[in-house]
Design a protein around this motif. Sequence first.
Motif, PDB file in Angstrom:
ATOM      1  N   LYS A 218      -6.089  14.640   8.212  1.00  0.00           N
ATOM      2  CA  LYS A 218      -6.080  14.594   6.780  1.00  0.00           C
ATOM      3  C   LYS A 218      -5.136  13.840   6.299  1.00  0.00           C
ATOM      4  CE  LYS A 218      -8.763  19.032   6.436  1.00  0.00           C
ATOM      5  NZ  LYS A 218      -8.525  19.275   8.043  1.00  0.00           N
ATOM      6  N   ALA A 219      -5.515  12.719   5.623  1.00  0.00           N
ATOM      7  CA  ALA A 219      -4.536  11.835   5.183  1.00  0.00           C
ATOM      8  C   ALA A 219      -4.974  10.671   4.162  1.00  0.00           C
ATOM      9  CB  ALA A 219      -3.686  10.796   5.909  1.00  0.00           C
ATOM     10  N   VAL A 220      -4.596  10.196   3.126  1.00  0.00           N
ATOM     11  CA  VAL A 220      -5.091   9.118   2.333  1.00  0.00           C
ATOM     12  C   VAL A 220      -4.042   7.984   2.152  1.00  0.00           C
ATOM     13  CG1 VAL A 220      -6.423  11.030   0.675  1.00  0.00           C
ATOM     14  CG2 VAL A 220      -4.052  10.148   0.359  1.00  0.00           C
ATOM     15  N   VAL A 221      -5.002   6.871   2.258  1.00  0.00           N
ATOM     16  CA  VAL A 221      -4.214   5.569   2.268  1.00  0.00           C
ATOM     17  C   VAL A 221      -4.925   4.515   1.260  1.00  0.00           C
ATOM     18  CG1 VAL A 221      -3.762   3.522   3.720  1.00  0.00           C
ATOM     19  CG2 VAL A 221      -3.870   5.818   4.560  1.00  0.00           C
ATOM     20  N   ASP A 222      -4.015   4.042   0.299  1.00  0.00           N
ATOM     21  CA  ASP A 222      -4.285   2.952  -0.492  1.00  0.00           C
ATOM     22  C   ASP A 222      -3.762   1.671  -0.233  1.00  0.00           C
ATOM     23  OD1 ASP A 222      -5.713   4.658  -2.052  1.00  0.00           O
ATOM     24  OD2 ASP A 222      -4.230   5.008  -3.693  1.00  0.00           O
ATOM     25  N   LEU A 223      -4.552   0.536  -0.250  1.00  0.00           N
ATOM     26  CA  LEU A 223      -4.289  -0.594   0.209  1.00  0.00           C
ATOM     27  C   LEU A 223      -4.447  -1.654  -1.018  1.00  0.00           C
ATOM     28  CD1 LEU A 223      -5.163  -1.027   3.975  1.00  0.00           C
ATOM     29  CD2 LEU A 223      -2.970  -0.144   3.161  1.00  0.00           C
ATOM     30  N   PRO A 224      -3.696  -2.806  -0.897  1.00  0.00           N
ATOM     31  CA  PRO A 224      -4.073  -3.641  -1.868  1.00  0.00           C
ATOM     32  C   PRO A 224      -5.571  -4.039  -2.113  1.00  0.00           C
ATOM     33  CG  PRO A 224      -2.109  -4.208  -0.774  1.00  0.00           C
ATOM     34  CD  PRO A 224      -2.676  -3.262   0.069  1.00  0.00           C
TER      35      PRO A 224
ATOM     36  N   GLY B  69       0.806  -1.306   0.106  1.00  0.00           N
ATOM     37  CA  GLY B  69      -0.159   0.161   0.273  1.00  0.00           C
ATOM     38  C   GLY B  69       0.923   1.178  -0.066  1.00  0.00           C
ATOM     39  N   VAL B  70       0.296   2.449  -0.196  1.00  0.00           N
ATOM     40  CA  VAL B  70       0.881   3.724  -0.321  1.00  0.00           C
ATOM     41  C   VAL B  70      -0.020   4.708   0.379  1.00  0.00           C
ATOM     42  CG1 VAL B  70       2.240   3.422  -2.441  1.00  0.00           C
ATOM     43  CG2 VAL B  70      -0.101   4.150  -2.314  1.00  0.00           C
ATOM     44  N   MET B  71       0.681   5.984   0.946  1.00  0.00           N
ATOM     45  CA  MET B  71      -0.218   6.760   1.762  1.00  0.00           C
ATOM     46  C   MET B  71       0.467   8.052   1.585  1.00  0.00           C
ATOM     47  SD  MET B  71       0.827   5.653   5.587  1.00  0.00           S
ATOM     48  CE  MET B  71       0.513   3.685   5.234  1.00  0.00           C
ATOM     49  N   ALA B  72      -0.120   8.953   2.001  1.00  0.00           N
ATOM     50  CA  ALA B  72       0.340  10.435   1.898  1.00  0.00           C
ATOM     51  C   ALA B  72      -0.717  11.456   2.957  1.00  0.00           C
ATOM     52  CB  ALA B  72       0.129  11.024   0.636  1.00  0.00           C
ATOM     53  N   ILE B  73       0.078  12.129   3.775  1.00  0.00           N
ATOM     54  CA  ILE B  73      -0.603  12.758   4.748  1.00  0.00           C
ATOM     55  C   ILE B  73      -0.725  14.133   4.040  1.00  0.00           C
ATOM     56  CG2 ILE B  73       1.575  13.754   6.054  1.00  0.00           C
ATOM     57  CD1 ILE B  73       0.121  13.587   8.554  1.00  0.00           C
ATOM     58  N   VAL B  74      -1.719  15.019   4.315  1.00  0.00           N
ATOM     59  CA  VAL B  74      -2.130  16.231   4.040  1.00  0.00           C
ATOM     60  C   VAL B  74      -2.072  17.387   5.092  1.00  0.00           C
ATOM     61  CG1 VAL B  74      -3.710  17.801   2.590  1.00  0.00           C
ATOM     62  CG2 VAL B  74      -3.432  15.513   2.012  1.00  0.00           C
TER      63      VAL B  74
ATOM     64  N   GLY C 279      -6.851   7.555   8.439  1.00  0.00           N
ATOM     65  CA  GLY C 279      -5.721   7.671   7.516  1.00  0.00           C
ATOM     66  C   GLY C 279      -4.808   8.092   8.171  1.00  0.00           C
ATOM     67  N   TRP C 280      -5.014   9.320   8.709  1.00  0.00           N
ATOM     68  CA  TRP C 280      -3.931   9.876   9.427  1.00  0.00           C
ATOM     69  C   TRP C 280      -3.301   9.334  10.684  1.00  0.00           C
ATOM     70  CZ3 TRP C 280      -4.060  12.301  14.520  1.00  0.00           C
ATOM     71  CH2 TRP C 280      -3.099  13.402  14.829  1.00  0.00           C
ATOM     72  N   LEU C 281      -4.188   8.680  11.464  1.00  0.00           N
ATOM     73  CA  LEU C 281      -3.597   7.934  12.383  1.00  0.00           C
ATOM     74  C   LEU C 281      -2.725   6.702  11.760  1.00  0.00           C
ATOM     75  CD1 LEU C 281      -6.504   7.384  14.941  1.00  0.00           C
ATOM     76  CD2 LEU C 281      -4.593   8.766  15.380  1.00  0.00           C
ATOM     77  N   THR C 282      -3.197   6.196  10.609  1.00  0.00           N
ATOM     78  CA  THR C 282      -2.444   5.084  10.227  1.00  0.00           C
ATOM     79  C   THR C 282      -1.063   5.559   9.542  1.00  0.00           C
ATOM     80  OG1 THR C 282      -4.484   4.130   9.415  1.00  0.00           O
ATOM     81  CG2 THR C 282      -2.328   3.244   7.995  1.00  0.00           C
ATOM     82  N   TRP C 283      -1.092   6.751   8.997  1.00  0.00           N
ATOM     83  CA  TRP C 283       0.250   7.266   8.449  1.00  0.00           C
ATOM     84  C   TRP C 283       1.103   7.733   9.655  1.00  0.00           C
ATOM     85  CZ3 TRP C 283       3.089  11.698   9.486  1.00  0.00           C
ATOM     86  CH2 TRP C 283       4.270  11.712   8.377  1.00  0.00           C
ATOM     87  N   LEU C 284       0.715   8.049  10.869  1.00  0.00           N
ATOM     88  CA  LEU C 284       1.522   8.450  11.813  1.00  0.00           C
ATOM     89  C   LEU C 284       2.353   7.296  12.548  1.00  0.00           C
ATOM     90  CD1 LEU C 284      -0.548  11.097  14.078  1.00  0.00           C
ATOM     91  CD2 LEU C 284       1.539  11.464  12.565  1.00  0.00           C
ATOM     92  N   PHE C 285       1.216   6.086  12.734  1.00  0.00           N
ATOM     93  CA  PHE C 285       1.935   4.668  13.119  1.00  0.00           C
ATOM     94  C   PHE C 285       2.640   4.130  12.168  1.00  0.00           C
ATOM     95  CE2 PHE C 285       1.665   0.333  13.610  1.00  0.00           C
ATOM     96  CZ  PHE C 285       1.963   0.043  15.055  1.00  0.00           C
ATOM     97  N   VAL C 286       2.546   4.051  10.953  1.00  0.00           N
ATOM     98  CA  VAL C 286       3.737   3.440  10.136  1.00  0.00           C
ATOM     99  C   VAL C 286       4.947   4.305  10.259  1.00  0.00           C
ATOM    100  CG1 VAL C 286       3.915   3.015   7.694  1.00  0.00           C
ATOM    101  CG2 VAL C 286       2.137   2.457   8.658  1.00  0.00           C
TER     102      VAL C 286
END
Length: 458
Positions: free
Chosen positions: A364-370, A355-360, A380-387
């Motif tokens: 506010k963030a966007v996440v694409d998974l398989p 998957g790929v992700m980006a924080i704005v 999405g923002w929490l996921t970005w922070l954790f990763v």
Amino acid sequence: MDTNLPKSAHPRLVIIGCGFAGLRLAQALKHDPVQIVVIDRHNYHNFQPLLYQVATGALEADSIAYPIRKIFAGQKNFFFRLADVEQVNPDTKTVHTNIGDIGYDYLVIATGSLTNFFGIESVERNAMQIKSIPNALNLRSYIFQNFEKALLKDDPEQRQALLNIVVVGGGPTGVEISGSLAEMRRTVLPKDYPELDLSQMKIILVEAGPALLGPMSKQSQDDALGYLQKLGVEVRLNTGIKRFEDCRAYYSDTEFIPTENLIWAAGVNGAALPGLPEATVTRNKRINVNRWNEVEGLPGVFAIGDVANMVTEDMPKGLPMLAPVAQQQADHLAHNLRRLAKGQPPEPFNYLNKGVMAIVARNKAVVDLPKNVHFNGFFGWLTWLFVHLMTLVGFRNKVVAFIDWAFSYWNSDKALRLIIRPFNRRDMKDDKGKRAAEHQTATPQYNPTPPAIQTPAA
């Protein structure tokens, strides 16, 4: 020869670069009968995905860097040399550096990538970039220096040029720094600069393609665009910057945006090294490798990470220049080196897209998974922070980053606004420590003479 490295009965593996790929490979071979020699021009590992937060004052530089020697403390088969690699010689199995020559049995090139200015000399000469910690610190200082200068300007056009920030490139870096700057304009700058009318400050994101975040899903692209627009970022798609001079960012032959702050995040080249056969290096300076990351035509020489150009049926233009690709290639190369040591043939590499992700911005963030799984917003923002928190090297860095993020979240503030090392574009240097251009001129000053100011259409 060998710059005082000890003799060893085991084969010597030289790794050039200690980014995501080089670091992971050296760690993966910790218990193997091999002498590992890592060469890097810095004595620290740099977590590049968070450079934009250093540039905008959300994190301090030592929160995203970690000393290489400390990472490998206690690893008996590891040796580090601080040096610039000048050339490789596959015929003699030698790496030529500024501190001497180092021989190898196996060579791994993990030099990462450099900023691609697409041949626009005025941009290369005058624009800011964020590929390294010095770049990020220079950008932070430069932005705040220009705000201090804006306080002293009576001419509204000169003041506008100092306040405007143009970000070129709609990939993750461009989107993330644009969102961070927009948040800073809303929550931080009004406290520090109440004398300035910050409603006049423009943050303009310029993207040559038809959408932001090109490799991501249409839904993520649209979500990111919507988030930025709500934050007040002017997004200009299908627009390229042709030149940047006299504090004008030209997007056509005559139309321009007045600004002294142009941040170039529009593309990257591989950091191929001199000495490799020309046929192995692509136009964008990546190194052609086969399915087990061996450089074509050079047995025992490998390339992994951003610099490696591995073409597959699914990726005819090569695997993406992402940290997960680099880390998976490093793990797989470690596996293949063990097979080679046993006289077994190497196995082909298969990239697993996680998957790929980006924080704005905050929440506010966007996440694409398989399998077309997509989510955004707070989750999405929490996921970005954790990763990103888990990927940081070193327990201290994880703790410091977490505390800084928590403080910024609850206080809507970024405390790191110090101009410790004032920056002048005359001092701008490339990643090798040399002048970006021999004909570097004095820092350009805004000149309001004709043609008249051309601001972007709403």
